[in-house]
Write an enzyme that holds these catalytic residues in place. Sequence first.
Site, PDB file in Angstrom:
ATOM      1  N   LYS A  22      47.838  -6.956 -15.703  1.00 27.27           N
ATOM      2  CA  LYS A  22      47.846  -8.263 -15.037  1.00 27.27           C
ATOM      3  C   LYS A  22      49.131  -8.431 -14.216  1.00 27.27           C
ATOM      4  O   LYS A  22      49.084  -8.793 -13.042  1.00 27.27           O
ATOM      5  CB  LYS A  22      47.773  -9.388 -16.077  1.00 27.27           C
ATOM      6  N   ASN A  23      50.269  -8.147 -14.847  1.00 25.44           N
ATOM      7  CA  ASN A  23      51.536  -8.437 -14.166  1.00 25.44           C
ATOM      8  C   ASN A  23      51.898  -7.418 -13.090  1.00 25.44           C
ATOM      9  O   ASN A  23      52.891  -7.572 -12.384  1.00 25.44           O
ATOM     10  CB  ASN A  23      52.664  -8.602 -15.201  1.00 25.44           C
ATOM     11  N   ARG A  93      51.868 -19.745 -12.571  1.00 28.56           N
ATOM     12  CA  ARG A  93      53.222 -19.740 -11.998  1.00 28.56           C
ATOM     13  C   ARG A  93      53.462 -18.551 -11.079  1.00 28.56           C
ATOM     14  O   ARG A  93      54.278 -18.636 -10.161  1.00 28.56           O
ATOM     15  CB  ARG A  93      54.281 -19.640 -13.091  1.00 28.56           C
ATOM     16  N   CYS A 117      56.789 -24.744 -18.281  1.00 24.72           N
ATOM     17  CA  CYS A 117      55.516 -24.378 -18.888  1.00 24.72           C
ATOM     18  C   CYS A 117      55.695 -24.278 -20.393  1.00 24.72           C
ATOM     19  O   CYS A 117      56.770 -24.542 -20.914  1.00 24.72           O
ATOM     20  CB  CYS A 117      54.945 -23.108 -18.270  1.00 24.72           C
ATOM     21  N   ARG A 122      61.677 -22.217 -17.098  1.00 18.77           N
ATOM     22  CA  ARG A 122      61.348 -21.195 -16.109  1.00 18.77           C
ATOM     23  C   ARG A 122      61.620 -21.614 -14.660  1.00 18.77           C
ATOM     24  O   ARG A 122      60.698 -21.696 -13.839  1.00 18.77           O
ATOM     25  CB  ARG A 122      59.892 -20.749 -16.282  1.00 18.77           C
ATOM     26  N   ASP A 305      56.996 -10.557 -24.343  1.00 17.83           N
ATOM     27  CA  ASP A 305      55.534 -10.693 -24.368  1.00 17.83           C
ATOM     28  C   ASP A 305      54.907 -10.064 -25.616  1.00 17.83           C
ATOM     29  O   ASP A 305      53.698 -10.185 -25.826  1.00 17.83           O
ATOM     30  CB  ASP A 305      54.920 -10.059 -23.104  1.00 17.83           C
ATOM     31  N   ARG A 397      43.345 -15.647 -19.315  1.00 17.14           N
ATOM     32  CA  ARG A 397      44.238 -15.444 -18.161  1.00 17.14           C
ATOM     33  C   ARG A 397      44.790 -14.027 -18.154  1.00 17.14           C
ATOM     34  O   ARG A 397      45.146 -13.517 -17.100  1.00 17.14           O
ATOM     35  CB  ARG A 397      45.414 -16.441 -18.236  1.00 17.14           C
TER      36      ARG A 397
HETATM   37  C1  EPZ Z   1      57.594 -12.347 -15.950  1.00 13.50           C
HETATM   38  O1  EPZ Z   1      57.809 -13.736 -15.812  1.00 13.50           O
HETATM   39  C2  EPZ Z   1      56.200 -12.173 -16.513  1.00 13.50           C
HETATM   40  N1  EPZ Z   1      55.244 -12.751 -15.569  1.00 13.50           N
HETATM   41  C3  EPZ Z   1      56.119 -12.829 -17.875  1.00 13.50           C
HETATM   42  O2  EPZ Z   1      54.832 -12.572 -18.395  1.00 13.50           O
HETATM   43  C4  EPZ Z   1      57.187 -12.219 -18.802  1.00 13.50           C
HETATM   44  O3  EPZ Z   1      57.177 -12.897 -20.042  1.00 13.50           O
HETATM   45  C5  EPZ Z   1      58.562 -12.351 -18.159  1.00 13.50           C
HETATM   46  O4  EPZ Z   1      58.551 -11.767 -16.826  1.00 13.50           O
HETATM   47  C6  EPZ Z   1      59.681 -11.681 -18.950  1.00 13.50           C
HETATM   48  O5  EPZ Z   1      59.380 -10.335 -19.105  1.00 13.50           O
HETATM   49  C7  EPZ Z   1      54.810 -12.016 -14.536  1.00 13.50           C
HETATM   50  O6  EPZ Z   1      55.197 -10.871 -14.333  1.00 13.50           O
HETATM   51  C8  EPZ Z   1      53.787 -12.635 -13.652  1.00 13.50           C
HETATM   52  P1  EPZ Z   1      61.721 -13.902 -15.545  1.00 13.50           P
HETATM   53  P2  EPZ Z   1      59.010 -14.284 -14.907  1.00 13.50           P
HETATM   54  O7  EPZ Z   1      62.011 -14.472 -14.199  1.00 13.50           O
HETATM   55  O8  EPZ Z   1      59.278 -13.342 -13.817  1.00 13.50           O
HETATM   56  C9  EPZ Z   1      65.215 -17.102 -16.197  1.00 13.50           C
HETATM   57  C10 EPZ Z   1      52.859 -13.139 -19.583  1.00 13.50           C
HETATM   58  O9  EPZ Z   1      52.504 -13.608 -20.694  1.00 13.50           O
HETATM   59  N2  EPZ Z   1      65.176 -17.371 -14.749  1.00 13.50           N
HETATM   60  O10 EPZ Z   1      61.965 -12.455 -15.753  1.00 13.50           O
HETATM   61  O11 EPZ Z   1      58.705 -15.697 -14.580  1.00 13.50           O
HETATM   62  C11 EPZ Z   1      63.933 -17.543 -16.900  1.00 13.50           C
HETATM   63  O12 EPZ Z   1      63.903 -18.918 -17.171  1.00 13.50           O
HETATM   64  C12 EPZ Z   1      54.118 -13.625 -18.973  1.00 13.50           C
HETATM   65  O13 EPZ Z   1      52.212 -12.300 -18.961  1.00 13.50           O
HETATM   66  C13 EPZ Z   1      66.039 -18.276 -14.199  1.00 13.50           C
HETATM   67  O14 EPZ Z   1      66.855 -18.896 -14.892  1.00 13.50           O
HETATM   68  O15 EPZ Z   1      60.202 -14.232 -15.937  1.00 13.50           O
HETATM   69  C14 EPZ Z   1      63.949 -16.670 -18.134  1.00 13.50           C
HETATM   70  O16 EPZ Z   1      64.791 -17.262 -19.097  1.00 13.50           O
HETATM   71  C15 EPZ Z   1      54.627 -14.923 -19.369  1.00 13.50           C
HETATM   72  N3  EPZ Z   1      65.972 -18.518 -12.847  1.00 13.50           N
HETATM   73  C16 EPZ Z   1      64.590 -15.365 -17.630  1.00 13.50           C
HETATM   74  O17 EPZ Z   1      65.253 -15.714 -16.408  1.00 13.50           O
HETATM   75  C17 EPZ Z   1      65.093 -17.854 -12.037  1.00 13.50           C
HETATM   76  O18 EPZ Z   1      65.098 -18.104 -10.829  1.00 13.50           O
HETATM   77  C18 EPZ Z   1      63.626 -14.244 -17.347  1.00 13.50           C
HETATM   78  O19 EPZ Z   1      62.493 -14.757 -16.631  1.00 13.50           O
HETATM   79  C19 EPZ Z   1      64.224 -16.918 -12.602  1.00 13.50           C
HETATM   80  C20 EPZ Z   1      64.278 -16.683 -13.973  1.00 13.50           C
END
Ligand code: EPZ
Length: 420
Positions: A22-23, A93, A117, A122, A305, A397
């Site tokens: 998916k990702n 998202r 969420c 996030r 995850d 999803r």
């Molecule tokens: C990706 O989300 C995945 N989604 C998530 O999969 C996964 O849990 C996550 O990475 C962590 O591995 C997709 O690939 C579509 P991040 P993402 O930006 O990119 C902070 C699933 O179940 N952050 O790596 O949104 C954030 O809050 C899901 O398939 C900021 O502060 O996650 C978090 O604490 C859910 N500012 C950390 O970084 C930003 O601008 C990592 O989040 C961006 C992120």
Amino acid sequence: MDKIIIQGGRRLKGEISISGSKNAALPLLFATILTEGTSTLHHIPELKDVLTSLKLLSKLGLHHKKIQTHTYQVQCNNMRSYTATYDLVKTMRASVLVLGPLLARVRKAKVSLPGGCAIGARPINLHLKAFEKMGAKIDIQGGYVVASTKKLHGELIRFDTVTVTGTENVMMAATLAQGETVIENAAREPEVIDLAQALIAMGARIEGMGTKTIHIQGVDQLHACQYSIIPDRIEMGTFLMGVAITHGDITITNAKSSMLVALIEKLKEVGVSFEENERGLRAIGPKILKTADITTAPFPGFATDFQAQFMACMTVAKGTSVITETIFENRFMHVSELARMGAKIRVEGHRAIIEGIPRLSGAPLMASDLRASAALVLAGLNAEGITEIHRVYHIDRGYEHIERKFRKLGAKIKRVKVKY
Ligand code: EPZ
């Protein structure tokens, strides 16, 4: 709305093949915005999030056709719109991944801010800061990010926090920017590497994916491509944890264990044994699970995850384990549902302390987010009696036909329609 009903107590046994990731699929679909022509994308999973992405692409003016199961053609010629509306972004998202491609290709984008969420706030501040540095003007108006640029230029982008979609968004934008972009503290997840490979197949010049520093040389245009995405490592890991919690014995025929090193290490620690043979990766669960502590971390660490599913396993392990969540601030929603099944879990800030019990007991449960729902399914497979999981749209999803796949492995699990 559907619910899933499980009668627990069956060992998982047999062979299974894993769907496309998916990702990896979602960013790849959005990357087609950068191209001219018709791309053919293989191994795309049949998931709600994929349908949402295709709907969003249609609204932007791209055409798509499913040419066979798991294969889509996406044609990008004339863009009709540059807006990702709230109704789509709020359900997924990952829609923010249109921002980079739109800015690079049509030089403007209007994308609803996703908001918080179920698993955390996030924010997307790091994406926006990077685009500003690359020459975009960004305003927040009426809940939307409104961005425009004369042309993006290459820059040094150093992320304060490792961000998966942030890295992907900037990498996509940089492919058509003027000059070189260097992303430091880049995410190293296999899905980031897969996206980079797909962009290279489209004519992009990218080096260093899979390391902490990615170099992207901007080019004038990208062309359509043929691409087949990687199997879903989170689905793979979920089945392996299913083996642990049911004392099962399964073989994954298209496993890529190099994507699961941290999980496999922990599963070995709790007593699961592994064997790579000519059929694939075989995992055999122990009669009694041992405990292991985990701390979630960006790849190659233990993935957030997997946290919920691993916790489900630890509820029936012999002894006490500690799970520390470092990526998302609210990713313990499954704890109260597992407690309804008799699990003994105490949450202290971002740590959960789990005292194993011999077996869970079936109960009606509510799914809260995608991976938490998978944890409840695993718990239900172990539990004595009947488990009913409501709000399973979360699971749809990200897991393709989850109940069919578990049924194929011998689980007693079915989906029924409910009128609320
Ligand atoms: C990706 O989300 C995945 N989604 C998530 O999969 C996964 O849990 C996550 O990475 C962590 O591995 C997709 O690939 C579509 P991040 P993402 O930006 O990119 C902070 C699933 O179940 N952050 O790596 O949104 C954030 O809050 C899901 O398939 C900021 O502060 O996650 C978090 O604490 C859910 N500012 C950390 O970084 C930003 O601008 C990592 O989040 C961006 C992120």
